[in-house]
Design an enzyme around this catalytic site. Structure first.
Site, mmCIF file in Angstrom:
data_model
loop_
_atom_site.group_PDB
_atom_site.id
_atom_site.type_symbol
_atom_site.label_atom_id
_atom_site.label_comp_id
_atom_site.label_asym_id
_atom_site.label_seq_id
_atom_site.Cartn_x
_atom_site.Cartn_y
_atom_site.Cartn_z
ATOM 1 C CG ASP A 89 -5.248 3.616 -4.238
ATOM 2 O OD1 ASP A 89 -5.758 2.776 -5.003
ATOM 3 O OD2 ASP A 89 -5.316 4.842 -4.453
ATOM 4 C CG HIS A 128 -2.215 -0.804 0.847
ATOM 5 N ND1 HIS A 128 -3.417 -0.230 0.519
ATOM 6 C CD2 HIS A 128 -2.397 -2.143 0.753
ATOM 7 C CE1 HIS A 128 -4.294 -1.183 0.262
ATOM 8 N NE2 HIS A 128 -3.699 -2.352 0.395
#
Length: 177
Positions: free
Chosen positions: A155, A151
């Site tokens: 995303d 991440h």
């Protein structure tokens, strides 16, 4: 030389490579503080050995025929088990697939192989009752795949679009031969 049997893993290598071509963030690496986008799509295959995991790499998987991928994966997996892989066989991966389906594992979470930013965990295909329409049910094969993504680079929305495209390709594979 005759046609080699095509495995689920072979098809996944090809389909994942094709989908990665449209999702460059998942075919990248985090090196220090910057993201490097890879031109090549090199799919690592996690292979379990007594002494631990090794990840041989199918280079430029998006450009190879399914038959060529099948031949290569068979060779790489055999050499991994024999302990005869060379350095070039395990270098340059841009994304990894870990398939525990052959062990009967239906779902799991795979750990990312740095500096890659994604790995796909593939579970066993099982026959399950599914809704085919309103008040209509049937038995169909179901395979669970789980994406682990770094991440710091990818995303959830980017990961979801990749998974959506992969699901579409898995449910209706293009002519890959």
């Amino acid at each position: 030389e005759g046609e080699k049997k095509i495995s689920v893993t072979d098809m996944l290598v090809k389909l994942v490579a094709l989908v990665l071509a449209d999702h460059p963030w998942l075919n990248s690496s985090l090196l220090e503080e910057s993201v490097v986008f890879h031109q090549d799509i090199n799919i690592g295959l996690a292979v379990a050995l007594e002494e631990g995991l090794i990840v041989p790499v199918v280079k430029n998987a998006d450009q190879k025929t399914l038959q060529k991928i099948a031949t290569e994966t068979r060779d790489l997996i055999a050499r991994a088990r024999e302990g005869t892989l060379v350095s070039a066989d395990v270098k340059g991966g841009t994304f990894t697939i870990s398939n525990l389906g052959p062990y009967g594992i239906e779902a799991f979470t795979a750990i990312i192989n740095p500096p890659e930013v994604g790995i796909l965990a593939v579970g066993a295909t099982t026959n399950e009752v599914v809704a085919l329409g309103e008040d209509v049910f049937g038995v169909q094969p179901v395979m669970r795949v789980t994406l682990s993504a770094d991440h710091r680079v990818v995303d959830g929305a980017v990961a979801a679009r990749f998974m959506e495209d992969l699901k579409t390709r898995l449910e209706d594979p293009p002519d890959m031969l």
